[in-house]
Design an enzyme around this catalytic site. Structure first.
Site, mmCIF file in Angstrom:
data_model
loop_
_atom_site.group_PDB
_atom_site.id
_atom_site.type_symbol
_atom_site.label_atom_id
_atom_site.label_comp_id
_atom_site.label_asym_id
_atom_site.label_seq_id
_atom_site.Cartn_x
_atom_site.Cartn_y
_atom_site.Cartn_z
ATOM 1 N N GLU A 139 144.429 83.661 103.459
ATOM 2 C CA GLU A 139 144.388 82.338 103.859
ATOM 3 C C GLU A 139 146.318 81.099 102.540
ATOM 4 O O GLU A 139 146.255 82.049 101.822
ATOM 5 C CB GLU A 139 143.654 81.671 103.726
ATOM 6 C CG GLU A 139 142.538 81.736 105.008
ATOM 7 C CD GLU A 139 141.701 81.335 104.840
ATOM 8 O OE1 GLU A 139 141.768 80.098 105.518
ATOM 9 O OE2 GLU A 139 140.744 81.636 104.359
ATOM 10 N N GLU A 168 133.167 87.213 109.053
ATOM 11 C CA GLU A 168 134.556 87.259 108.857
ATOM 12 C C GLU A 168 135.133 87.455 108.097
ATOM 13 O O GLU A 168 134.174 87.537 106.311
ATOM 14 C CB GLU A 168 134.502 85.725 108.872
ATOM 15 C CG GLU A 168 135.490 84.810 108.366
ATOM 16 C CD GLU A 168 136.164 83.540 109.247
ATOM 17 O OE1 GLU A 168 135.355 83.346 109.707
ATOM 18 O OE2 GLU A 168 136.960 82.627 108.411
#
Length: 519
Positions: free
Chosen positions: A405, A400
């Site tokens: 974010e 990932e």
């Protein structure tokens, strides 16, 4: 899509105190990934009991409260380098037998890398049978302009010995006629000391924090820059009592108002000096004239282009206790005026939002999005990537790459961060590739990108290089040698989004101007 355990950055060399400093591209941030049968959102933080928040990178049974950030014995940063008798840090130059404070200018200076540790005296000065008490201190030559948190020689002490969290204690004791700090491990799960400083230290990103520590095996510390998270550090060395010099590049943060110490194996250790050497980060940008766009969406239509994207739908928390139900009816993905707006709203007491995946998957390149990022407490937007083999090997083995974010409830207003997850580093032990706090995050356009090559993954924020993570050639730590696809989503609440803050949230929007893949 989730990140922060160890950060790294390239820093300029300094002539302060005749010491050359150079930081390796290593791991650091502590974003928690999702382990929910492949239904992870990258923003998902992991549903296991050991998945602490980004500010807590300890995953063993000594689970800390978000402010404690030690990791377990096996989560070494990989760059800690216990060196031989002569590999002093350059600034820490004393020894047990001879407290000489002068740096040896006649010998060739050794390069000190981020997250490194070197002994200040020979490892046989105090054998492992030695009761944990140093006979002498270390005398350290502190560079001019350094910010002194604690110095036994000068009697400067900015650490409040009263713990604000944890069962361990910190007290003052006398060694070699000077006052040093003594750490004693507590009982139960909260085996750490977390205490406020008497003042807040402000410094440029990429500054270096130095500590002189008398210990054996594992010693852990973290500095805590207010609401912006913490910077964890685990140091490993041989099973021998000695004074060690520990240093850490504090990339991505610029303040420090509390400090934490913890240990899995040391029942006691001693701290003689803590100081910060300010360093301005090296500014590196990328020249996109060297690349060509191989896939893109400029969002110039009137609806989401389903030839490029597919919806991923459903509720059930996505492994992170999130509140939203991802739907595909178009109300959550509004395309007009040249941008995509991912909208989250409440309907019949249920949060509705969107999560979209690119139908194209590729390997390597420069992947960038231009965004206005929500920055609302209770919301958790993300721009990230997953390995295309997730259906076969599941998460985190698929890998990932969290390019962006934002979780203001957890890490403070205006902060964006990138993180990597794989079998060897996931959940609370995710690898940070950098972060930045931006005042106008939701009102102005900003770009977040990764340069992904066969050798490393590097984060760029607004075109400026942050940190990198290098391949070690293992499947466990480098599943980033296969095709990945892109994801965009807007989560609500959950482990990082904060369900309590989401209770007062009425809506949220994550706007994207473009997504481009260069090679």
């Amino acid at each position: 899509m989730f990140s922060f355990t160890y950060v790294s950055c390239d820093i300029a060399s300094t002539s302060a105190d005749e010491t050359t400093l150079e930081s390796d591209d290593i791991s650091n941030d502590t974003d928690n990934g999702d382990s929910n049968n492949g239904n992870e959102s990258g923003t998902d933080n992991g549903s296991t009991t050991n998945s602490d928040s980004e500010t807590d990178s300890e995953s063993n049974d000594d689970s800390d409260s978000g402010t404690d950030s030690g990791s377990n014995d096996d989560s070494d940063s990989g760059t800690d380098s216990g060196s031989n008798d002569d590999s002093d840090s350059g600034t820490d130059s004393g020894s047990n037998d001879d407290s000489d404070s002068e740096t040896d200018g006649s010998s060739e200076e050794s390069l000190i890398t981020d997250d490194s540790v070197s002994p200040l005296a020979s490892s046989n000065t105090n054998p492992s049978s030695n009761p944990a008490f140093p006979v002498t201190r270390t005398t350290v030559s502190i560079p001019e302009g350094a910010l002194i948190v604690f110095d036994s020689d000068k009697g400067i002490d900015k650490i409040n010995n009263t713990a604000i969290w944890g069962n361990a204690t910190l007290s003052n004791v006398t060694v070699d006629g000077k006052t040093v700090k003594k750490y004693e491990l507590g009982s139960g799960n909260d085996k750490a000391f977390v205490g406020n400083l008497t003042e807040t230290f402000n410094f440029p990103e990429a500054s270096i924090i130095y500590l002189s520590v008398y210990a054996n095996k594992n010693f852990k510390f973290a500095h805590h820059p207010g609401e912006n998270g913490d910077i964890p550090q685990t140091v490993k060395w041989a099973d021998s009592w000695d004074w060690y010099s520990v240093l850490k590049t504090m990339t991505g943060e610029s303040s420090m108002n509390s400090i934490a110490f913890s240990s899995d194996s040391n029942q006691v250790f001693y701290i003689d000096h803590i100081y910060i050497v300010p360093h301005e980060p090296v500014i590196e940008t990328i020249n996109l004239n060297d690349y060509e766009i191989v896939w893109q969406d400029e969002f110039n239509g009137t609806s989401l282009d389903t030839s490029k994207w597919k919806y991923e739908t459903g509720a059930s928390g996505w492994g992170n206790n999130e509140l939203q139900n991802y739907i595909d009816d178009g109300r959550t993905t509004v395309v007009n005026n040249g941008t995509l707006k991912i909208k989250a709203f409440k309907e019949n007491n249920e949060w509705k939002s969107a999560r979209i995946n690119s139908k194209t998957n590729l390997k390597y390149g420069y992947i960038e999005a231009r965004m206005k990022i929500t920055d609302k407490k209770g919301a958790w937007p993300a721009f990230w990537m997953l390995g295309e083999n997730i259906g076969n090997v599941s998460w985190p083995a698929c890998g990932e790459i969290d390019i962006m974010e934002n979780a203001p409830s957890t890490f403070g207003d205006g902060k964006v961060f990138g993180t990597l997850h794989a079998s060897g580093h996931n959940g609370g032990a995710g690898i940070s590739i950098g972060s930045k706090t931006i005042e106008n995050l939701s009102s102005e356009w900003h770009t977040c990108a990764v340069l992904w090559t066969e050798e490393k993954i590097t984060l760029y924020i607004d075109g400026v290089k942050k940190n990198s993570y290098n391949s070690d050639g293992t499947t466990e730590n480098w599943p980033y040698n296969q095709n990945f696809y892109i994801l965009l989503n807007l989560a609500i609440g959950g482990d990082l989004g904060n369900t309590n803050d989401a209770a007062s949230l009425t809506d949220a929007q994550f706007e994207v101007d473009y997504v481009r893949w260069y090679q």
